[in-house]
Write an enzyme that holds these catalytic residues in place. Structure first.
Site, mmCIF file in Angstrom:
data_model
loop_
_atom_site.group_PDB
_atom_site.id
_atom_site.type_symbol
_atom_site.label_atom_id
_atom_site.label_comp_id
_atom_site.label_asym_id
_atom_site.label_seq_id
_atom_site.Cartn_x
_atom_site.Cartn_y
_atom_site.Cartn_z
ATOM 1 N N PHE A 133 -19.786 14.169 -25.877
ATOM 2 C CA PHE A 133 -19.264 13.511 -27.002
ATOM 3 C C PHE A 133 -19.267 12.186 -26.529
ATOM 4 O O PHE A 133 -19.324 11.031 -27.550
ATOM 5 C CB PHE A 133 -17.848 13.809 -27.682
ATOM 6 C CG PHE A 133 -16.735 14.166 -26.783
ATOM 7 C CD1 PHE A 133 -16.673 15.179 -26.069
ATOM 8 C CD2 PHE A 133 -15.949 13.094 -26.442
ATOM 9 C CE1 PHE A 133 -15.544 15.448 -24.906
ATOM 10 C CE2 PHE A 133 -14.843 12.952 -25.748
ATOM 11 C CZ PHE A 133 -14.863 14.415 -24.904
ATOM 12 N N LYS A 186 -0.691 7.431 -23.427
ATOM 13 C CA LYS A 186 -0.096 7.801 -24.810
ATOM 14 C C LYS A 186 1.259 7.677 -25.017
ATOM 15 O O LYS A 186 1.643 6.523 -24.879
ATOM 16 C CB LYS A 186 -0.688 9.136 -24.827
ATOM 17 C CG LYS A 186 -2.159 9.400 -25.454
ATOM 18 C CD LYS A 186 -3.105 9.599 -24.138
ATOM 19 C CE LYS A 186 -4.313 10.250 -24.439
ATOM 20 N NZ LYS A 186 -5.001 10.065 -23.196
ATOM 21 N N TYR A 207 0.762 -1.093 -0.071
ATOM 22 C CA TYR A 207 -0.099 -0.155 0.025
ATOM 23 C C TYR A 207 0.814 1.264 0.077
ATOM 24 O O TYR A 207 0.808 2.279 -0.741
ATOM 25 C CB TYR A 207 -0.787 0.025 1.391
ATOM 26 C CG TYR A 207 -2.050 1.059 1.089
ATOM 27 C CD1 TYR A 207 -3.189 1.031 0.520
ATOM 28 C CD2 TYR A 207 -1.471 2.526 1.751
ATOM 29 C CE1 TYR A 207 -3.952 2.117 0.433
ATOM 30 C CE2 TYR A 207 -2.478 3.490 1.776
ATOM 31 C CZ TYR A 207 -3.738 3.269 0.860
ATOM 32 O OH TYR A 207 -4.580 4.527 0.902
ATOM 33 N N ARG A 263 -13.992 14.956 -33.560
ATOM 34 C CA ARG A 263 -13.356 16.238 -33.081
ATOM 35 C C ARG A 263 -14.018 17.504 -33.678
ATOM 36 O O ARG A 263 -13.237 17.999 -34.507
ATOM 37 C CB ARG A 263 -11.808 16.063 -32.992
ATOM 38 C CG ARG A 263 -11.329 14.861 -32.315
ATOM 39 C CD ARG A 263 -10.980 15.016 -30.725
ATOM 40 N NE ARG A 263 -12.084 14.761 -30.083
ATOM 41 C CZ ARG A 263 -12.191 14.262 -28.415
ATOM 42 N NH1 ARG A 263 -11.082 14.054 -28.124
ATOM 43 N NH2 ARG A 263 -13.165 14.309 -27.921
ATOM 44 N N PHE A 292 -8.166 21.186 -24.548
ATOM 45 C CA PHE A 292 -8.269 19.876 -24.750
ATOM 46 C C PHE A 292 -9.673 19.432 -23.748
ATOM 47 O O PHE A 292 -9.826 20.241 -22.862
ATOM 48 C CB PHE A 292 -7.304 18.915 -24.551
ATOM 49 C CG PHE A 292 -7.739 17.558 -24.654
ATOM 50 C CD1 PHE A 292 -7.915 16.897 -25.787
ATOM 51 C CD2 PHE A 292 -7.888 16.689 -23.428
ATOM 52 C CE1 PHE A 292 -8.291 15.678 -25.869
ATOM 53 C CE2 PHE A 292 -8.381 15.464 -23.674
ATOM 54 C CZ PHE A 292 -8.591 14.970 -24.915
ATOM 55 N N THR A 293 -10.433 18.716 -24.228
ATOM 56 C CA THR A 293 -11.922 18.642 -23.458
ATOM 57 C C THR A 293 -11.613 18.257 -22.161
ATOM 58 O O THR A 293 -12.442 19.080 -21.430
ATOM 59 C CB THR A 293 -12.457 17.285 -24.319
ATOM 60 O OG1 THR A 293 -11.577 16.347 -24.083
ATOM 61 C CG2 THR A 293 -12.768 17.501 -25.875
ATOM 62 N N ASP A 338 0.981 19.963 -20.479
ATOM 63 C CA ASP A 338 0.397 18.852 -20.915
ATOM 64 C C ASP A 338 1.555 18.088 -21.600
ATOM 65 O O ASP A 338 1.614 18.265 -22.801
ATOM 66 C CB ASP A 338 -1.032 19.035 -21.863
ATOM 67 C CG ASP A 338 -1.621 17.722 -21.778
ATOM 68 O OD1 ASP A 338 -0.976 16.807 -21.762
ATOM 69 O OD2 ASP A 338 -2.825 17.748 -21.785
HETATM 70 N N1 F0G Z 1 -4.498 15.954 -22.369
HETATM 71 C C1 F0G Z 1 -4.565 15.393 -23.448
HETATM 72 C C2 F0G Z 1 -3.830 16.153 -24.733
HETATM 73 C C3 F0G Z 1 -5.179 14.210 -23.985
HETATM 74 O O1 F0G Z 1 -5.109 13.914 -25.505
HETATM 75 C C4 F0G Z 1 -5.826 13.327 -23.093
HETATM 76 C C5 F0G Z 1 -6.685 12.234 -23.494
HETATM 77 C C6 F0G Z 1 -5.810 13.857 -21.759
HETATM 78 C C7 F0G Z 1 -5.221 15.238 -21.500
HETATM 79 C C8 F0G Z 1 -6.428 13.343 -20.646
HETATM 80 O O2 F0G Z 1 -5.943 12.039 -20.352
HETATM 81 O O3 F0G Z 1 -7.381 10.230 -20.979
HETATM 82 O O4 F0G Z 1 -5.459 9.874 -19.368
HETATM 83 O O5 F0G Z 1 -7.475 11.143 -18.472
HETATM 84 N N2 F0G Z 1 -6.920 11.986 -24.635
HETATM 85 C C9 F0G Z 1 -7.494 10.629 -24.951
HETATM 86 C C10 F0G Z 1 -7.603 10.965 -26.263
HETATM 87 C C11 F0G Z 1 -8.561 10.552 -24.462
HETATM 88 O O6 F0G Z 1 -8.464 10.027 -27.140
HETATM 89 O O7 F0G Z 1 -7.177 11.783 -27.132
HETATM 90 P P1 F0G Z 1 -6.646 10.750 -19.755
#
Ligand code: F0G
Length: 471
Positions: free
Chosen positions: A462, A271, A85, A395, A137-138, A228
């Protein structure tokens, strides 16, 4: 540009191709269901590719997130998981890898990228503050809004133009940023939210010179820069390829230099870092570390695992060291570019230049007859699945969501479909199949009418929205 493409170079007489720096040890069978079954599956999914079952998909280009193939060394690392842990050995390996390759002092592990976004946003944004950045970014923007901030786009104008050949479309427009700082006051800026590469612009990189100038500007106003770093290795590849003075610098060195101009970073390790789950936040200032390390135990898990199993952290530490290798990055971006060149050669409109992780089809141009509020990109993603079982992602206007103040759709300049290439997963033959499917959809573009939205969730619509075809 074309002459630099190792793939096409290889096809010319007398030239030599590169190949992936690995061979395949284990395979996962694929199957394609019939056209009738795809039709049914798509209806069941409300014409939203996020709602399809993966077993109904033939080639899955929904995302490069968590879809990488791990190496034999990473799988061996899984067996070395120390599931204590507190104080797991694997945490210290991960900490060392982030310090070595990204250069930040303090590490806070999280379950994935948005866990880290949550911590940094809550720690640094005060109610009413602005967060300027190089395109939204979303999940990033949503966490900034939930923390009381307002995201302000300060990316260069070229980023919004799918045809601009600017080599660093992810760059910050420094004049625009400085005007904003002067107008609003530096104390009303929480921090700069910088992404390399810029996902929503098409995987476009930020140049080193631009970041150096940004650092100088921010130093004058005492504003911090947080990165990021989700696809920062791919960004480093583009700097090596395109920026003067970096042709002979290893990607690992470029990455570390880039990060050195920032105050910390959040990471979706799913990624670049070549794992199926995981994330981290890394910072240089002790006060920010103390605050976020305190918060991580509320939202993610203890500060030595943050939602990851010990084995996940080990695979991640190894993945980081593999991801920064030059031959890996070259093959990774090279494969994306191979697909991009096939499509461009057939005159199919895509975002130029091709970015690091995906091809972005320009649905606004392809379906020029479908108005944006009939969701041309959503329609294109649905058509592509129907034709050939290939899963892609919208997108465009659906991803952009609604303005929290007015409640109207946000109408983004870019209305795109992303064909995202998982790392170390598909072959060149898969890329050929994808290109031919897109061509078939393109040739049939006049027949298609668009969609209407019949269910809309409140956040990140989305992911779960449902649609019906217009006739
Ligand atoms: N920042 C970027 C540039 C991303 O592309 C993503 C996730 C995140 C932050 C968030 O990270 O998914 O680990 O919580 N992108 C994915 C995509 C979902 O399909 O582009 P996460």
């Amino acid at each position: 540009m074309k002459d630099h493409n190792p793939q096409t170079m290889g096809q010319q007489f007398g030239r030599r191709s590169w190949a992936e720096p690995w061979k395949i040890k284990m395979v996962e069978p694929l199957r394609m269901i019939s056209r009738e079954e795809r039709d049914e599956a798509l209806q069941e999914a409300g014409y939203n590719t996020f709602l399809l079952r993966s077993e109904d998909v033939y080639i899955d280009l929904l995302t490069d997130s968590g879809t990488s193939a791990m190496s034999d060394r990473q799988w061996a690392g899984i067996m070395l998981g120390d599931e204590a842990y507190a104080g797991s050995r694997n945490f210290y390996h991960l900490e060392e890898a982030v310090q070595n390759y990204y250069g930040y002092r303090y590490l806070v592990p999280t379950h994935q990228g948005r866990g880290a976004e949550h911590l940094i946003s809550q720690a640094l944004i005060k109610q009413g503050q602005l967060v300027p950045g190089n395109m939204y970014f979303t999940t990033t923007r949503l966490h900034q809004e939930l923390a009381g901030g307002t995201f302000v786009d300060v990316i260069i104008a070229e980023a919004h133009d799918p045809n601009s050949q600017h080599p660093f479309k992810g760059n910050v427009d420094l004049a625009k940023l400085e005007a904003l700082i002067k107008r609003e006051g530096a104390e009303n800026i929480a921090y700069i939210s910088l992404a390399g590469t810029v996902n929503m612009a098409g995987g476009q990189p930020v140049g080193m010179a631009n970041l150096r100038a940004l650092r100088e500007l921010c130093d004058r106003y005492s504003i911090r820069i947080y990165l990021d770093a989700t696809r920062m290795v791919e960004n480093a590849f583009f700097i090596q390829e395109r920026e003067k003075g970096y042709a002979n610098t290893p990607i690992a060195e470029i990455l570390k230099e880039f990060c050195s101009y920032t105050d910390g970073a959040w990471m979706s390790a799913k990624k670049d870092n070549l794992v199926n789950i995981g994330g981290w936040l890394a910072v240089n200032h002790e006060d920010v570390f103390a605050k976020t390390r305190n918060m991580v135990v509320i939202y993610e898990g203890l500060h030595t695992y943050g939602g990851m199993a010990g084995r996940d952290m080990e695979a991640l530490a190894i993945g980081i060291s593999e991801s920064v290798k030059d031959d890996h990055a070259k093959a990774r971006v090279g494969q994306v570019r191979y697909l991009g060149e096939l499509l461009s050669d057939w005159g199919i409109p895509i975002v130029q230049p091709v970015g690091g992780h995906a091809i972005f089809l320009d649905a606004r141009q392809i379906y020029a007859h479908i108005p944006q509020d009939r969701f041309p990109a959503q329609t294109l993603a649905a058509e592509l699945y129907l034709d050939s079982g290939i899963r892609s992602m919208e997108r465009g206007i659906v991803s952009a969501g609604r303005d929290p103040k007015t409640g109207d759709h946000r109408y983004p300049a870019l209305e795109l479909v992303r064909l995202t290439i998982p790392r170390r997963v598909y072959t060149q033959a898969h890329m050929d199949v994808v290109a031919e499917a897109v061509k078939a959809i393109y040739d049939n573009r006049e027949e298609v009418k668009g969609l209407s939205m019949v269910y809309e969730p409140e956040y990140l619509r989305f992911f779960q929205a449902r649609f019906e075809p217009l006739s």
